[in-house]
Scaffold this motif. Structure first.
Motif, PDB file in Angstrom:
ATOM      1  N   MET A  14       0.820  -1.219   0.000  1.00 35.88           N
ATOM      2  CA  MET A  14       0.000   0.000   0.000  1.00 35.88           C
ATOM      3  C   MET A  14       0.853   1.268   0.000  1.00 35.88           C
ATOM      4  O   MET A  14       0.389   2.339   0.396  1.00 35.88           O
ATOM      5  N   LYS A  15       2.075   1.161  -0.476  1.00 35.76           N
ATOM      6  CA  LYS A  15       2.981   2.314  -0.503  1.00 35.76           C
ATOM      7  C   LYS A  15       2.304   3.516  -1.155  1.00 35.76           C
ATOM      8  O   LYS A  15       1.689   3.389  -2.209  1.00 35.76           O
ATOM      9  N   SER A  16       2.460   4.678  -0.515  1.00 40.88           N
ATOM     10  CA  SER A  16       1.905   5.973  -0.917  1.00 40.88           C
ATOM     11  C   SER A  16       0.411   6.089  -0.631  1.00 40.88           C
ATOM     12  O   SER A  16      -0.169   7.167  -0.765  1.00 40.88           O
ATOM     13  N   PHE A  17      -0.243   4.990  -0.216  1.00 36.99           N
ATOM     14  CA  PHE A  17      -1.660   5.055   0.151  1.00 36.99           C
ATOM     15  C   PHE A  17      -1.859   4.915   1.658  1.00 36.99           C
ATOM     16  O   PHE A  17      -2.711   5.591   2.232  1.00 36.99           O
ATOM     17  N   CYS A  18      -1.113   4.009   2.285  1.00 38.53           N
ATOM     18  CA  CYS A  18      -1.221   3.811   3.734  1.00 38.53           C
ATOM     19  C   CYS A  18       0.141   3.371   4.250  1.00 38.53           C
ATOM     20  O   CYS A  18       0.765   2.461   3.693  1.00 38.53           O
ATOM     21  N   ASN A  19       0.599   4.012   5.307  1.00 42.13           N
ATOM     22  CA  ASN A  19       1.911   3.711   5.866  1.00 42.13           C
ATOM     23  C   ASN A  19       1.843   2.700   7.014  1.00 42.13           C
ATOM     24  O   ASN A  19       2.857   2.319   7.560  1.00 42.13           O
ATOM     25  N   LEU A  20       0.602   2.261   7.356  1.00 37.44           N
ATOM     26  CA  LEU A  20       0.389   1.382   8.502  1.00 37.44           C
ATOM     27  C   LEU A  20       1.193   1.857   9.715  1.00 37.44           C
ATOM     28  O   LEU A  20       1.986   1.128  10.298  1.00 37.44           O
ATOM     29  N   GLY A  31      -5.717  14.373   4.311  1.00 37.89           N
ATOM     30  CA  GLY A  31      -6.058  14.985   3.026  1.00 37.89           C
ATOM     31  C   GLY A  31      -6.139  14.026   1.860  1.00 37.89           C
ATOM     32  O   GLY A  31      -6.510  14.425   0.753  1.00 37.89           O
ATOM     33  N   GLN A  32      -5.803  12.769   2.076  1.00 38.39           N
ATOM     34  CA  GLN A  32      -5.796  11.801   0.971  1.00 38.39           C
ATOM     35  C   GLN A  32      -7.185  11.202   0.762  1.00 38.39           C
ATOM     36  O   GLN A  32      -7.504  10.121   1.220  1.00 38.39           O
ATOM     37  N   VAL A  33      -8.036  11.961   0.063  1.00 32.47           N
ATOM     38  CA  VAL A  33      -9.370  11.491  -0.343  1.00 32.47           C
ATOM     39  C   VAL A  33      -9.564  11.899  -1.800  1.00 32.47           C
ATOM     40  O   VAL A  33      -9.618  13.098  -2.087  1.00 32.47           O
ATOM     41  N   MET A  36      -6.613   6.921   1.655  1.00 29.28           N
ATOM     42  CA  MET A  36      -6.936   6.316   2.953  1.00 29.28           C
ATOM     43  C   MET A  36      -7.076   7.347   4.075  1.00 29.28           C
ATOM     44  O   MET A  36      -7.251   6.981   5.230  1.00 29.28           O
ATOM     45  N   GLY A  37      -6.980   8.632   3.741  1.00 37.06           N
ATOM     46  CA  GLY A  37      -6.959   9.640   4.794  1.00 37.06           C
ATOM     47  C   GLY A  37      -8.271  10.334   5.038  1.00 37.06           C
ATOM     48  O   GLY A  37      -9.312   9.969   4.494  1.00 37.06           O
ATOM     49  N   GLY A  38      -8.214  11.374   5.880  1.00 36.97           N
ATOM     50  CA  GLY A  38      -9.383  12.194   6.169  1.00 36.97           C
ATOM     51  C   GLY A  38      -9.417  13.399   5.254  1.00 36.97           C
ATOM     52  O   GLY A  38      -8.386  13.860   4.762  1.00 36.97           O
ATOM     53  N   THR A  39     -10.602  13.925   5.034  1.00 41.18           N
ATOM     54  CA  THR A  39     -10.754  15.047   4.117  1.00 41.18           C
ATOM     55  C   THR A  39     -10.115  16.324   4.674  1.00 41.18           C
ATOM     56  O   THR A  39      -9.981  16.497   5.883  1.00 41.18           O
ATOM     57  N   GLY A  40      -9.725  17.216   3.784  1.00 42.45           N
ATOM     58  CA  GLY A  40      -9.139  18.501   4.185  1.00 42.45           C
ATOM     59  C   GLY A  40      -7.853  18.325   4.963  1.00 42.45           C
ATOM     60  O   GLY A  40      -6.930  17.633   4.531  1.00 42.45           O
ATOM     61  N   THR A  41      -7.792  18.918   6.128  1.00 41.22           N
ATOM     62  CA  THR A  41      -6.615  18.782   6.986  1.00 41.22           C
ATOM     63  C   THR A  41      -6.585  17.433   7.694  1.00 41.22           C
ATOM     64  O   THR A  41      -5.619  17.117   8.385  1.00 41.22           O
ATOM     65  N   GLY A  42      -7.654  16.687   7.557  1.00 45.61           N
ATOM     66  CA  GLY A  42      -7.738  15.389   8.224  1.00 45.61           C
ATOM     67  C   GLY A  42      -8.135  15.486   9.685  1.00 45.61           C
ATOM     68  O   GLY A  42      -8.043  14.511  10.441  1.00 45.61           O
TER      69      GLY A  42
END
Length: 338
Positions: A14-20, A31-33, A36-42
């Motif tokens: 999952m490199k670059s998508f989730c660092n576990l 910000g990764q939407v 796998m992240g939260g929207t905006g600042t997260g």
């Protein structure tokens, strides 16, 4: 295969998508939407994690609880523990694409069946994702629930009929997906629902109808009046609205008023078994598990999902022993420290 291997595999794949990350707190993936992240600042994702971790349990070891009962009845099914696989789709644009949506769907039903719990399938702008979830539901002995995006009612009803044909034991909508970026990217309209809309949807099926994405007492009341069978207290994992509150902050008040009138599920930040116990102590009948299931599928396919579920189950068992919790019917707020 063990949990360590599953996580190691998932991190590599999952490199670059989730660092576990050691602490899955939403910082690295903010910000990764899509992603796998939260929207905006997260901040909402981070708040889900932080508020859950701020809540502590009190250890008690002078009691007679040696073999706690984790089983629970939900939607007419006896589950081995109160953890349900959350509805998740979009493996390519959210998770890196190591597994396809078809493979992911097979994995979650395999893991859910082996761990004797329910599996929810999701809906997204790519119609193939929903169809592949239905196909896995149809081919599996596992119990499935279809959660549909808040599209126009006619389109939702069409998908409900498809879920019925696939053998679903429940259907519903995730109204917290009303502003989801991924749906906008696919050019598919979604939006809020009225009480009248809900009544039409509830009356379109004989299956239990679930509304996911509720954070207020007023909206629980709307669901009850509309005949909804269950609500999921949730903010869509912090992936829709930045700077909103977390489920764990409102669950207690909602449960105190409505627990005997409607089934209450909740989610947001569950990473280990003691997190499940916290939600239950605040009044939830069960929880939805999301991110760890993704790691299980990508790191170990169906076996990985099963291992993740069994790990959470084992941790919940231990947490119940060490808090003197005999069974889920007797879980109490007295075990919590704030």
């Amino acid at each position: 295969m063990d949990i360590k291997e599953v996580r190691s595999n998932a991190k590599e794949r999952m490199k670059s998508f989730c660092n576990l990350c050691r602490e899955c707190d939403g910082v690295w993936c903010a910000g990764q939407v899509p992603g796998m992240g939260g929207t905006g600042t997260g901040n909402t994702f981070k708040r889900n994690y932080e508020k859950l971790k701020e809540l502590k349990v009190i250890m008690r070891t002078l009691h007679e609880v040696k073999e706690p009962d984790l089983t629970v009845q939900l939607f007419g099914e006896k589950l081995s523990f109160p953890g349900i696989i959350a509805p998740i789709t979009g493996t390519k644009f959210n998770m890196g694409g190591f597994v396809t949506d078809e493979e992911y769907s097979k994995d979650i039903f395999e893991g859910g069946e082996r761990s004797e719990t329910l599996t929810m399938i999701g809906d997204t702008g790519d119609a193939n994702c929903f169809h592949q979830g239905l196909e896995a539901m149809k081919n599996s002995k596992g119990k499935g629930i279809a959660i549909i995006k808040p599209r126009e009612n006619d389109e939702i009803i069409n998908r409900i009929k498809m879920a019925e044909e696939a053998g679903a034991i429940g259907v519903g909508i995730d109204v917290d997906g009303a502003g989801l970026v991924t749906m906008k990217l696919f050019g598919q309209p979604v939006g809020p629902k009225t009480e009248k809309d809900l009544k039409v949807l509830v009356n379109s099926t004989k299956l239990p109808f679930i509304v996911k994405g509720i954070l207020t007492e007023e909206e629980v009341e709307i669901c009850i009046r509309a005949g909804v069978a269950a609500v999921v207290i949730s903010n869509h994992g912090g992936r829709c609205l930045n700077d909103t509150i977390s489920a764990i902050e409102v669950l207690e008040n909602i449960a105190e008023k409505y627990r005997d009138k409607i089934t209450i599920l909740a989610d947001g930040g569950i990473r280990e078994g003691v997190d499940i116990l916290k939600f239950l102590a605040l009044g939830a009948h069960g929880v939805l598990i999301g991110r760890p299931i993704i790691w299980g599928s990508i790191g170990g396919r169906g076996e990985g999902v099963h291992l993740i579920l069994e790990m959470l189950k084992s941790q919940l068992y231990q947490s119940m022993i060490l808090t003197g919790t005999k069974n889920l019917r007797e879980v109490s707020k007295k075990i919590l420290f704030r």
